[in-house]
Write an enzyme that holds these catalytic residues in place. Structure first.
Site, short mmCIF file in Angstrom:
data_model
loop_
_atom_site.label_atom_id
_atom_site.label_comp_id
_atom_site.label_asym_id
_atom_site.label_seq_id
_atom_site.Cartn_x
_atom_site.Cartn_y
_atom_site.Cartn_z
CG ASP A 239 -2.03 0.99 1.09
OD1 ASP A 239 -1.92 1.89 0.61
OD2 ASP A 239 -3.16 0.57 1.26
CG ASP A 259 -0.54 -0.14 -9.01
OD1 ASP A 259 -1.17 -0.75 -8.14
OD2 ASP A 259 -0.68 0.28 -10.16
CE LYS A 304 -13.47 -2.60 -0.64
NZ LYS A 304 -13.51 -2.75 0.82
#
Ligand SMILES: C[S@@+](CC[C@H](N)C(=O)[O-])C[C@H]1O[C@@H](n2cnc3c(N)ncnc32)[C@H](O)[C@@H]1O
Length: 357
Positions: A239, A259, A304
């Site tokens: 991260d 990334d 998500k």
């Protein structure tokens, strides 16, 4: 019984309804859904008599992503009198399959939670009366069915039943967890719940063993990494954001500011976990890349959900993942669920070392 009652997260009734329509049709059970937005449950009315009982017996509950709990119900009971609510229910309960337990439930909404005190008291009085009448079997007796009472208000309720091994053992399917004091973020509860939900006790022991290795993609501030460290794993946390300092002091975490979509692990790991906020299709491709490259044995990841067509998007992503794994000849096991601690997302477990459904 003609109606199946399904509990879901408030706001996800449409997805829960679309899913039960699709899955029940695959079983040859047809009907129509009924719900109001935000009520945290869906009714699925089957066209054929006895359709509800057939559905909760035949369709594997674990295949449903948006339903937390379900039961087949008798027709709605309404207009109960305050003076004696119990007597009229006894005869109705005789029509249900024999059970040894009554599960008392309400909707997971503000109104539902306000009713919980009443529902509990009423449920315990009803189960006492049911035992006296020998409608409920003695507590210690094993039974294939569980009786369900879903309280709408003081006069209105649903009575039903669900197969004990094909429904959630938890009222409303809700697993409440205590937030661990030193965890860096509340997200930690999602991974803890995922492990408890998807992995049997035996698998937890086997698959969450000290000394294992893990990669956490989108790790900051470290709630998921914290769970892996708690199980004495060595974690590579990927991260660009900062990781919790106390967690880094454990010495078990290597922070890589890279990334996640281009990160390549130097060696394959036991676990890949991923909580990146990005398009579900993009995260699915990333998981597929890890699976096809043999970079992990187990993966736990969140998808998500978009604002619209959430069920379609989930179906599309999971079908694509399965088709690609199948085509590549990879054996796998895939399960998905909107967990209690999930919000606008679902959690998926992809097992590449213990395949088979
Ligand atoms: C929901 S947070 C993760 C929370 C974490 N699971 C926890 O328990 O503390 C999502 C994280 O993904 C990270 N992220 C988003 N896109 C990324 C990318 N392309 N590469 C690496 N990290 C990314 C963000 O920086 C953010 O820290």
């Amino acid at each position: 019984m003609n109606t199946v009652l399904l509990h879901c997260r408030g706001g996800f009734e449409k997805e829960c309804a679309a899913e039960i329509v699709a899955r029940s049709a695959e079983q040859g059970v047809f009907g129509y859904p009924q719900f109001e937005a935000g009520q945290a449950y869906v009714l699925f009315h089957c066209h054929a008599p006895g359709g509800a009982e057939e559905l909760v017996t035949r369709l594997r509950f674990e295949r449903l992503i948006f339903a937390r709990q379900w039961c087949a119900c008798l027709p709605l009971v309404s207009g109960l009198s305050k003076r004696d609510r119990i007597t009229p229910l006894l005869e109705q309960c005789r029509q249900l399959p024999q059970a040894a337990e009554l599960m008392v439930e309400v909707a997971d909404t503000t109104e539902g939670r306000e009713l919980q005190g009443f529902a509990r008291k009423f449920g315990s009085a009803l189960s006492q009366a049911l035992r006296q009448e020998e409608i409920l079997l003695p507590r210690k007796q094993k039974s294939d069915w569980r009786m369900h009472l879903f309280v709408i208000d003081g006069q209105t309720l649903w009575l039903g039943a669900a197969p004990a091994r094909n429904s959630s053992p938890l009222p409303m399917g809700i697993r409440r967890l205590k937030f661990p004091h030193h965890a860096p973020s509340r997200s930690t509860l999602k991974l803890e719940e995922a492990w408890l939900h998807f992995l049997s006790a035996g698998r937890q022991k086997r698959l969450l063993a000290p000394g294992m290795t893990a990669v956490d993609l989108g790790a900051a501030p470290g709630g998921w990494t914290w769970q892996l460290v708690k199980h004495h794993m060595r974690v590579t946390a990927v991260d660009n954001g900062p990781m919790d300092e106390a967690l880094m002091e454990s010495g078990q975490v290597e922070h890589r500011q890279e990334d996640a979509f281009t990160f390549v692990p130097p060696k394959p790991v036991d676990w890949l976990v991923c909580d990146i906020v990005d398009k579900p299709a993009r995260v699915t491709e990333l998981m597929l890349r890890w699976a096809l490259s043999g970079w992990c044995k187990q993966a736990m990841f969140n998808l998500k959900l978009p604002m619209k067509k959430r069920f379609d998007e989930v179906e599309h992503c999971l079908q694509h993942l399965e088709a690609a794994l199948h085509e590549a000849g990879v054996e796998y096991r895939l399960r998905a669920r909107q967990l209690y601690h999930d919000r606008e997302e679902i959690t998926c477990w992809l097992s590449l070392s213990e395949p088979g459904q």
